[in-house]
Design a protein around this motif. Structure first.
Motif, PDB file in Angstrom:
ATOM      1  N   THR A 179       0.675  -1.356   0.170  1.00  0.00           N
ATOM      2  CA  THR A 179       0.079  -0.068  -0.080  1.00  0.00           C
ATOM      3  C   THR A 179       0.769   1.183   0.119  1.00  0.00           C
ATOM      4  O   THR A 179       2.238   1.343   0.063  1.00  0.00           O
ATOM      5  CB  THR A 179      -0.891   0.045   1.168  1.00  0.00           C
ATOM      6  OG1 THR A 179      -0.127   0.318   2.209  1.00  0.00           O
ATOM      7  CG2 THR A 179      -1.611  -0.947   1.336  1.00  0.00           C
ATOM      8  N   CYS A 180      -0.049   2.452  -0.135  1.00  0.00           N
ATOM      9  CA  CYS A 180       0.736   3.731  -0.076  1.00  0.00           C
ATOM     10  C   CYS A 180       1.598   3.886   1.268  1.00  0.00           C
ATOM     11  O   CYS A 180       2.229   4.733   1.284  1.00  0.00           O
ATOM     12  CB  CYS A 180      -0.155   4.817  -0.530  1.00  0.00           C
ATOM     13  SG  CYS A 180      -1.586   4.839   0.719  1.00  0.00           S
ATOM     14  N   GLN A 198      -8.114  -3.758   8.466  1.00  0.00           N
ATOM     15  CA  GLN A 198      -8.559  -2.000   8.711  1.00  0.00           C
ATOM     16  C   GLN A 198      -9.765  -1.831   9.062  1.00  0.00           C
ATOM     17  O   GLN A 198     -10.179  -0.750   9.447  1.00  0.00           O
ATOM     18  CB  GLN A 198      -8.175  -1.709   7.252  1.00  0.00           C
ATOM     19  CG  GLN A 198      -9.169  -1.852   6.125  1.00  0.00           C
ATOM     20  CD  GLN A 198      -8.893  -2.988   5.516  1.00  0.00           C
ATOM     21  OE1 GLN A 198      -8.533  -4.142   6.052  1.00  0.00           O
ATOM     22  NE2 GLN A 198      -9.382  -2.946   4.340  1.00  0.00           N
ATOM     23  N   HIS A 199     -10.722  -2.829   9.019  1.00  0.00           N
ATOM     24  CA  HIS A 199     -12.381  -2.752   9.771  1.00  0.00           C
ATOM     25  C   HIS A 199     -12.531  -3.222  10.973  1.00  0.00           C
ATOM     26  O   HIS A 199     -13.481  -3.235  11.518  1.00  0.00           O
ATOM     27  CB  HIS A 199     -13.012  -3.331   8.670  1.00  0.00           C
ATOM     28  CG  HIS A 199     -13.368  -2.441   7.392  1.00  0.00           C
ATOM     29  ND1 HIS A 199     -12.680  -3.167   6.345  1.00  0.00           N
ATOM     30  CD2 HIS A 199     -13.850  -1.564   7.009  1.00  0.00           C
ATOM     31  CE1 HIS A 199     -13.096  -2.225   5.114  1.00  0.00           C
ATOM     32  NE2 HIS A 199     -13.925  -1.397   5.827  1.00  0.00           N
ATOM     33  N   HIS A 239     -10.788   3.817   7.569  1.00  0.00           N
ATOM     34  CA  HIS A 239     -10.157   2.402   7.408  1.00  0.00           C
ATOM     35  C   HIS A 239      -9.083   2.228   6.205  1.00  0.00           C
ATOM     36  O   HIS A 239      -9.005   1.385   5.421  1.00  0.00           O
ATOM     37  CB  HIS A 239     -11.314   1.471   7.216  1.00  0.00           C
ATOM     38  CG  HIS A 239     -12.233   1.608   5.801  1.00  0.00           C
ATOM     39  ND1 HIS A 239     -12.069   1.094   4.577  1.00  0.00           N
ATOM     40  CD2 HIS A 239     -13.544   2.255   5.840  1.00  0.00           C
ATOM     41  CE1 HIS A 239     -12.962   1.902   3.922  1.00  0.00           C
ATOM     42  NE2 HIS A 239     -14.164   2.225   4.686  1.00  0.00           N
ATOM     43  N   LYS A 240      -8.246   3.290   6.620  1.00  0.00           N
ATOM     44  CA  LYS A 240      -6.887   3.328   5.662  1.00  0.00           C
ATOM     45  C   LYS A 240      -5.779   3.226   6.389  1.00  0.00           C
ATOM     46  O   LYS A 240      -5.622   3.806   7.511  1.00  0.00           O
ATOM     47  CB  LYS A 240      -7.173   4.556   4.832  1.00  0.00           C
ATOM     48  CG  LYS A 240      -8.320   5.119   4.113  1.00  0.00           C
ATOM     49  CD  LYS A 240      -8.595   4.154   2.632  1.00  0.00           C
ATOM     50  CE  LYS A 240     -10.030   4.820   2.088  1.00  0.00           C
ATOM     51  NZ  LYS A 240     -10.283   3.734   1.286  1.00  0.00           N
ATOM     52  N   VAL A 241      -4.998   2.908   5.769  1.00  0.00           N
ATOM     53  CA  VAL A 241      -3.415   3.089   6.072  1.00  0.00           C
ATOM     54  C   VAL A 241      -2.904   4.034   5.110  1.00  0.00           C
ATOM     55  O   VAL A 241      -3.309   4.315   4.016  1.00  0.00           O
ATOM     56  CB  VAL A 241      -2.544   1.860   5.934  1.00  0.00           C
ATOM     57  CG1 VAL A 241      -2.871   0.963   7.168  1.00  0.00           C
ATOM     58  CG2 VAL A 241      -2.482   1.097   4.624  1.00  0.00           C
ATOM     59  N   PRO A 242      -1.954   4.976   5.285  1.00  0.00           N
ATOM     60  CA  PRO A 242      -1.177   5.003   6.415  1.00  0.00           C
ATOM     61  C   PRO A 242      -1.782   5.751   7.727  1.00  0.00           C
ATOM     62  O   PRO A 242      -2.757   6.893   7.284  1.00  0.00           O
ATOM     63  CB  PRO A 242       0.203   5.713   6.315  1.00  0.00           C
ATOM     64  CG  PRO A 242      -0.105   6.536   5.076  1.00  0.00           C
ATOM     65  CD  PRO A 242      -1.176   5.828   4.215  1.00  0.00           C
ATOM     66  N   GLU A 284      -4.014  10.737   6.589  1.00  0.00           N
ATOM     67  CA  GLU A 284      -3.505  11.109   5.044  1.00  0.00           C
ATOM     68  C   GLU A 284      -2.125  11.126   4.818  1.00  0.00           C
ATOM     69  O   GLU A 284      -1.420  11.945   5.524  1.00  0.00           O
ATOM     70  CB  GLU A 284      -4.307  12.474   4.749  1.00  0.00           C
ATOM     71  CG  GLU A 284      -5.842  12.364   5.047  1.00  0.00           C
ATOM     72  CD  GLU A 284      -6.557  11.391   3.932  1.00  0.00           C
ATOM     73  OE1 GLU A 284      -5.964  11.390   2.970  1.00  0.00           O
ATOM     74  OE2 GLU A 284      -7.500  10.801   4.122  1.00  0.00           O
ATOM     75  N   SER A 311      -1.738  11.526  -4.020  1.00  0.00           N
ATOM     76  CA  SER A 311      -3.090  11.073  -3.178  1.00  0.00           C
ATOM     77  C   SER A 311      -4.011  10.980  -3.846  1.00  0.00           C
ATOM     78  O   SER A 311      -5.172  10.154  -3.616  1.00  0.00           O
ATOM     79  CB  SER A 311      -2.663  11.420  -1.743  1.00  0.00           C
ATOM     80  OG  SER A 311      -2.828  12.762  -1.472  1.00  0.00           O
ATOM     81  N   TRP A 350       5.803   5.221  -4.778  1.00  0.00           N
ATOM     82  CA  TRP A 350       4.766   4.140  -4.538  1.00  0.00           C
ATOM     83  C   TRP A 350       3.839   4.270  -5.739  1.00  0.00           C
ATOM     84  O   TRP A 350       3.268   3.005  -6.016  1.00  0.00           O
ATOM     85  CB  TRP A 350       3.659   4.522  -3.321  1.00  0.00           C
ATOM     86  CG  TRP A 350       2.783   3.424  -3.384  1.00  0.00           C
ATOM     87  CD1 TRP A 350       2.895   2.465  -2.901  1.00  0.00           C
ATOM     88  CD2 TRP A 350       1.566   3.720  -3.664  1.00  0.00           C
ATOM     89  NE1 TRP A 350       1.573   1.643  -2.875  1.00  0.00           N
ATOM     90  CE2 TRP A 350       0.682   2.630  -3.564  1.00  0.00           C
ATOM     91  CE3 TRP A 350       0.698   4.931  -4.002  1.00  0.00           C
ATOM     92  CZ2 TRP A 350      -0.699   2.514  -3.561  1.00  0.00           C
ATOM     93  CZ3 TRP A 350      -0.618   4.928  -4.436  1.00  0.00           C
ATOM     94  CH2 TRP A 350      -1.322   3.556  -4.048  1.00  0.00           C
TER      95      TRP A 350
END
Ligand SMILES: N[C@@H](CCC(=O)N[C@@H](CS)C(=O)NCC(=O)O)C(=O)O
Length: 214
Positions: free
Chosen positions: A11-12, A39-40, A51-54, A65, A101, A165
Motif C-alpha cells: 500500500t501507499c 483495517q475494519h 479504514h485506511k493506511v497509513p 492522510e 494521493s 509508490w
C-alpha cells in the motif's frame, strides 16, 4: 517522542515508511493484513474511521492522510531536508504529494477494485480501461516534470517517495512505462536507495509472516 506507523504491505503506507527511514527517525511499525480486513476491526476504526493506511501516531496523537504525514515527518526532522527549503518550492512539493494521493491514487484504486466505484454488471474491464487512460495522462505529466532531473526537486524529498509508490503500484497493474523514460529512470534511481531497499525487505518479511500465520 514515540512514533508509530500503521502500515500494510503493497500500500501507499510505504511512502511514509521510506520517508521516516530517510529522516533517520526511530519508529515502530504496526502491520495490518488488508486481506484479512484488519483495517475494519473495531480498534482500528477507532483510530481511523476511514479504514485506511497509513496512520501515524505521535505520542498518542493520530494523523491520517499521506500528504499530511509526509509533511509532519519533513517538519519534524529538518536536518534530513525532506522538503525543499524555499517556501514556494515547498508548496510545490505539497502540491505534488496532494496530486499523488488525490489525483493518481484513486485511479490505481479503481484498477484494484473496480466494484467499489461501479456496480453495473460486467463493467470492471471498462472501469479499468478508463482508469489506465487517466494514469497514462498523469504519468506523462510526471515524465515532463522529471525530464533532465534526478528527483522532483534539487535532491530527494518526500514527494519522490510518494510518487515511487504510485509508479510501483502502476507497474504491478502492468501500466506500460516504455513511453515514460524519465519516470522509469526515477523508479530505478529510487529502487537503489537504502531506505527503499529497507522497505522492500520489511515488506517481504511482513508478507512472509502473514503467510505463516494463515
Ligand atoms: N487519501 C489516503 C488514501 C489511503 C488509502 O487509500 N489507503 C489504502 C491502501 S493504498 C487503504 O488503506 N485501503 C483499505 C480500505 O480502503 O479499506 C492517503 O493518501 O493516505
Amino acid at each position: 517522542m514515540q512514533i508509530v506507523l500503521y502500515y500494510a504491505p503493497i500500500t501507499c503506507a510505504l511512502a511514509p515508511y521510506i520517508t521516516l527511514t530517510e529522516a533517520g527517525a526511530q519508529f515502530e511499525v504496526r502491520s495490518l493484513n488488508l486481506r484479512k480486513d484488519q483495517q475494519h476491526s473495531p480498534e482500528y476504526l477507532r483510530l481511523n474511521p476511514k479504514h485506511k493506511v497509513p496512520v501515524l501516531v505521535v505520542d498518542g496523537e493520530v494523523l491520517t492522510e499521506s500528504a499530511a504525514i509526509q509533511t509532519w515527518i519533513a517538519r519534524s526532522f529538518p536536518k534530513a531536508k525532506l522538503l525543499p527549503a524555499d517556501p514556494w518550492q515547498e508548496l510545490k512539493a505539497l502540491s505534488l504529494m496532494s496530486w499523488c494521493s488525490s489525483g493518481i491514487h484513486p485511479f490505481l484504486a479503481r484498477i484494484n477494485s473496480p466494484a467499489k466505484v461501479c456496480d453495473v454488471p460486467n463493467a470492471a474491464d471498462s472501469v479499468r480501461r478508463i482508469a489506465q487512460a487517466q494514469l497514462v495522462e498523469s504519468f506523462q505529466i510526471a515524465d515532463n516534470l522529471l525530464a533532465g532531473r534526478e528527483f522532483f526537486f534539487e535532491h530527494f524529498t518526500a514527494p519522490d517517495a510518494h510518487f515511487f509508490w504510485c509508479m510501483r503500484r502502476a507497474k504491478q497493474f502492468e501500466v506500460d512505462f516504455a513511453p515514460f523514460k524519465h519516470c522509469a529512470a526515477h523508479f530505478e534511481r529510487m529502487s537503489t536507495r537504502p531506505s527503499v531497499q529497507k522497505l522492500l525487505a520489511f515488506e517481504k518479511s511482513t508478507l512472509d509472516n502473514f503467510a505463516k500465520a494463515a
